[in-house]
Design a protein around this motif. Structure first.
Motif: not given
Ligand code: GMT
Length: 376
Positions: A17, A124-125, A176, A284, A287-288
């Motif tokens: 993104v 996850t941050d 997103n 999630e 869920g891009l």
């Molecule tokens: O937060 C993460 O796990 C990492 C991140 C990534 O870099 O893949 O994923 C998050 O950000 C994406 C973009 O905004 C979202 O589409 C994902 O849902 C999100 N992952 C989680 O929440 C597990």
């Protein structure tokens, strides 16, 4: 505007993104400086007004450093780029450690220029790493000191308020988005023949195979589908969960129909050849990968968690079910795959829904936020 963007360069939604945003801002006439330890995986070829600055991590051999202080090297690079490229703002993706390093760069520039910091929270941050004891206070501090904070879903915004409080900060939700020039539905059949014959259903999953993605569930759902109809499963990506998924495919005797494709920079061609996308994640925030699938005309079967229900509409663009409910997900998948009218309706609904998340609709929201921050 002159904008710095920092993100993780590796395979994952936040880096995807952030890079697509940088490219889109460049197309819209802004000057964009991407800063990270490697070129982000979606930054392919030359793009006008988009520049990449690599953080030098080669000093890692110094005997005193058991752990290389990447965070300091990144802050120093952000400061250097902001100073020499006269950046107006630094937009960081994923709070840890990017919001902290940007704050440090901002402080280093005090009295020279007023560098604004925009932090986008991705997942996850906030929901995992940021809440670990060793990161909690610095994550909260860095979010609160950002000039603006955005979250990619209402769910993530609410989780952030719940977990961190965020005194005095307002979190804007900016979802997103996809670039419709890349993610669009197949216009003519035939492409899938390279993957499987017309009579064989093609199921796809894309992720970084981390534990939260539950890739073993993907294989289990597929095995149940495969028991009823001819089907193949294309697994795009790689990561720690791959071995378990391979093992599960062998145990369930579907290994011949499960294809581990590995990491692909662009998934659009494969998505266009698919009948169904599976995302049975533990959590999630958005869920891009599911949005990219929907834009390519692929319905989604996913877990009813986090921000997914803000994207996937149960019974319309696919189906949602509780985390781990492999049987329910498999029967929802079979209904979509085996009932042509239902499958077609879901495909059309997915395309229409994805149209709400195109760059044209979403990127102006970031531009507006930047203007607000710069005027403040
Ligand atoms: O937060 C993460 O796990 C990492 C991140 C990534 O870099 O893949 O994923 C998050 O950000 C994406 C973009 O905004 C979202 O589409 C994902 O849902 C999100 N992952 C989680 O929440 C597990």
């Amino acid at each position: 505007m002159r904008i710095g963007i920092t993100c993780y360069p590796t395979y994952g939604g936040s880096g995807a993104v952030a890079t697509e945003l940088g490219l889109e801002l460049g197309r819209r006439g802004h000057e964009v400086h991407m800063i990270s330890y490697a070129s982000p995986f979606r930054l392919r070829g030359y793009s006008e007004r988009v520049f990449f600055h690599e953080v030098d991590v080669s000093g890692g051999n110094y005997p005193l450093f058991k752990f290389f202080p990447y965070t300091l090297a990144l802050a120093a690079k952000q400061h250097e780029v902001a100073l020499h490229e006269r950046l107006d703002l630094m937009h960081v993706h994923y709070a840890i450690p990017h919001a902290t390093t940007a704050y440090l760069a901002k402080q280093m520039l005090e009295g020279v220029r007023d560098l604004k910091v925009v932090t986008t929270l991705h997942g996850t941050d906030i929901t995992l790493v940021g809440q670990e004891h060793s990161f909690f206070s610095i994550t909260k501090f860095s979010i609160e000191r950002s000039d603006a904070v955005t979250a990619v879903s209402e769910y993530l915004r609410d989780e952030t308020y719940k977990a961190f409080g965020c005194d005095g900060c307002t979190i804007d939700v900016i979802p997103n988005f996809i670039n419709p020039a890349e993610y669009f539905p197949a216009t003519q059949p035939g492409q899938r023949r390279a993957i499987a014959p017309e009579s064989t259903k093609v199921l796809v999953h894309v992720s970084n195979f981390r534990e939260v993605k539950r890739v073993v569930d993907v294989v289990r759902i597929f095995a149940k589908v495969r028991a009823q109809v001819p089907a193949v499963l294309m697994l795009i990506g790689d990561g720690p969960g791959r071995q378990d998924a391979e093992e599960e495919a062998r145990t369930l005797k579907v290994e011949k129909d499960v294809r581990f494709v590995g990491k692909l920079d662009s998934t659009a061609d494969l998505l266009r050849a698919a009948d169904l996308f599976l995302l049975p994640s533990e959590t999630e925030s958005f869920g891009l990968a599911a949005l990219e699938a929907m834009a390519c005309g692929v319905p989604v079967v996913a877990s009813r968690v986090g921000g997914i229900p803000e994207l996937v509409v149960h019974g319309e663009t696919g189906a949602l079910a509780p985390v781990g409910s492999v049987d329910t997900m498999a029967s929802a998948a079979l209904q979509l795959l085996c009932d042509p009218a239902r499958g077609r309706a879901a495909r059309e609904a997915a395309i229409r829904r994805a149209e709400l998340f195109t760059a044209d609709r979403v990127v102006p929201q970031y531009e507006q936020l930047y203007r607000r921050v710069l005027e403040s």
